[in-house]
Design a protein around this motif. Sequence first.
Motif, short mmCIF file in Angstrom:
data_model
loop_
_atom_site.label_atom_id
_atom_site.label_comp_id
_atom_site.label_asym_id
_atom_site.label_seq_id
_atom_site.Cartn_x
_atom_site.Cartn_y
_atom_site.Cartn_z
N UNK A 30 0.84 -1.12 -0.06
CA UNK A 30 0.06 0.10 0.03
C UNK A 30 1.02 1.15 0.06
N UNK A 31 0.51 2.09 -0.79
CA UNK A 31 1.31 3.36 -1.04
C UNK A 31 0.58 4.57 -0.28
N UNK A 32 1.16 4.76 0.87
CA UNK A 32 0.48 5.62 1.81
C UNK A 32 0.84 7.31 1.68
N UNK A 33 1.89 7.51 0.98
CA UNK A 33 2.05 9.01 0.32
C UNK A 33 2.67 9.08 -0.92
N UNK A 34 2.70 10.31 -1.48
CA UNK A 34 2.96 10.45 -2.79
C UNK A 34 4.68 10.22 -2.96
N UNK A 35 4.96 9.60 -4.07
CA UNK A 35 6.29 9.16 -4.19
C UNK A 35 6.67 9.67 -5.68
N UNK A 36 7.33 10.64 -5.70
CA UNK A 36 7.88 11.25 -7.04
C UNK A 36 8.65 10.27 -7.88
N UNK A 37 9.41 9.36 -7.46
CA UNK A 37 10.08 8.32 -8.32
C UNK A 37 9.15 7.37 -8.94
N UNK A 38 8.15 6.91 -8.07
CA UNK A 38 7.04 6.30 -8.83
C UNK A 38 6.17 6.96 -9.79
N UNK A 39 5.83 8.10 -9.51
CA UNK A 39 5.08 8.98 -10.43
C UNK A 39 5.69 9.12 -11.73
N UNK A 40 7.02 9.58 -11.70
CA UNK A 40 7.74 9.64 -12.80
C UNK A 40 8.02 8.19 -13.73
#
Length: 66
Positions: A30-40
């Motif tokens: 479960x991703x609980x917070x924004x992750x810049x690497x994942x987004x990119x």
Amino acid sequence: AELEALRITRREKYKTLESFIREIETRRLLIEEFDKKLWIAIVDKVTALPGGKLKFNFKNGTEIEA
């Protein structure tokens, strides 16, 4: 030359995907917070639509409106 360029492009995509998979494997499910690497790694672009909606274009070709 064309085949060599295609080979290089595919190799780069493979490396990016491999890196993404390694990153995901180290995370909790479960991703609980924004992750810049994942987004990119997964989002190609986001388009603002009329009515306040957004269209997400993912790098795998998937499109979602929200």
